[in-house]
Design an enzyme around this catalytic site. Sequence first.
Site, PDB file in Angstrom:
ATOM      1  N   SER A   1      51.400  60.690  81.253  1.00 40.94           N
ATOM      2  CA  SER A   1      50.008  60.370  82.117  1.00 40.94           C
ATOM      3  C   SER A   1      50.220  59.427  83.460  1.00 40.94           C
ATOM      4  O   SER A   1      51.286  58.528  83.366  1.00 40.94           O
ATOM      5  CB  SER A   1      48.975  59.885  81.352  1.00 40.94           C
ATOM      6  OG  SER A   1      48.801  60.766  79.993  1.00 40.94           O
TER       7      SER A   1
HETATM    8  N1  SAH Z   1      49.862  60.061  76.115  1.00 41.33           N
HETATM    9  C1  SAH Z   1      50.952  60.861  76.539  1.00 41.33           C
HETATM   10  C2  SAH Z   1      50.242  62.141  77.200  1.00 41.33           C
HETATM   11  C3  SAH Z   1      50.779  63.392  76.858  1.00 41.33           C
HETATM   12  S1  SAH Z   1      50.282  64.951  77.424  1.00 41.33           S
HETATM   13  C4  SAH Z   1      51.754  60.099  77.449  1.00 41.33           C
HETATM   14  O1  SAH Z   1      51.270  59.156  77.842  1.00 41.33           O
HETATM   15  O2  SAH Z   1      52.864  60.503  77.594  1.00 41.33           O
HETATM   16  C5  SAH Z   1      49.272  65.298  76.118  1.00 41.33           C
HETATM   17  C6  SAH Z   1      50.048  65.513  74.714  1.00 41.33           C
HETATM   18  O3  SAH Z   1      49.033  66.177  73.710  1.00 41.33           O
HETATM   19  C7  SAH Z   1      51.071  66.755  74.654  1.00 41.33           C
HETATM   20  O4  SAH Z   1      52.098  65.876  74.122  1.00 41.33           O
HETATM   21  C8  SAH Z   1      50.356  67.845  73.561  1.00 41.33           C
HETATM   22  O5  SAH Z   1      51.649  68.379  73.067  1.00 41.33           O
HETATM   23  C9  SAH Z   1      49.674  67.149  72.970  1.00 41.33           C
HETATM   24  N2  SAH Z   1      48.687  68.026  72.378  1.00 41.33           N
HETATM   25  C10 SAH Z   1      47.958  69.034  72.770  1.00 41.33           C
HETATM   26  N3  SAH Z   1      47.448  69.640  71.678  1.00 41.33           N
HETATM   27  C11 SAH Z   1      47.421  68.775  70.695  1.00 41.33           C
HETATM   28  C12 SAH Z   1      46.973  68.979  69.176  1.00 41.33           C
HETATM   29  N4  SAH Z   1      46.002  69.914  68.919  1.00 41.33           N
HETATM   30  N5  SAH Z   1      47.202  68.146  68.420  1.00 41.33           N
HETATM   31  C13 SAH Z   1      47.993  66.788  68.703  1.00 41.33           C
HETATM   32  N6  SAH Z   1      48.681  66.973  70.038  1.00 41.33           N
HETATM   33  C14 SAH Z   1      48.336  67.752  70.803  1.00 41.33           C
END
Ligand code: SAH
Length: 213
Positions: free
Chosen positions: A60
Amino acid sequence: MTQSDARARIVLALRQAGVTDSRVLEAIETIPREVFMSAGFENRAWEDAALPIECGQTISQPYVVGVMTAALSLSGREKVLEIGTGSGYQTAILAKLSRRVFTLERYRTLLRLAQSRHEALKLTNIVSKCADGGQGWPDQGPFDRIIFTCATPFRPDALLAQLAPGGILVAPVGAGAVQELLRYRLRDDGVFEEEALMDVRFVPLLPGVARDA
Ligand code: SAH
């Protein structure tokens, strides 16, 4: 520009953009974002941008991390649940500002990378699991705070049910490329207050645990 200049510059930019919570700004300045970047992107860690990470996901944007973390109003005593560990960057910021963070990720590869980064940074108040975050973590609830770092197409009722009284849930809500960042607060009388904070662009919440990685 040195890295500490770059960190100071981003904190100044966030403050000017309206993120004024000094504990949040301090956490953003302290947590080394370069540790959470995927190979080849380390030198872009202090840009105020979302950048690609492994498994086709994104880390993010610092400004959005700032807004979402500030919206959680953390005092340091809260039990927090994060849906979407990704790189583990937002998790690390939350770990600095709360009592304990529970985080769920559907890609095992991302979870393992995040765990090793948290270990290297000696962040010991994080509990993580590879699971479908759409179901929340009922065994560990209720939570004082819940944050989605992926976009949920609808109002996240399953997760709102895991919120403690007085609790706050922040989530990008919407099925399109642009979603609305919503903040729900559970009042003591059981009613949810809902507030729209801004437009955001997040990767979607996908169903189930990823099979491929
Ligand atoms: N907070 C993270 C943002 C990652 S992007 C950072 O700072 O890097 C969002 C993440 O949500 C991705 O890694 C994706 O795989 C995860 N995601 C999507 N659907 C999901 C689900 N049903 N359960 C768990 N994680 C999920």
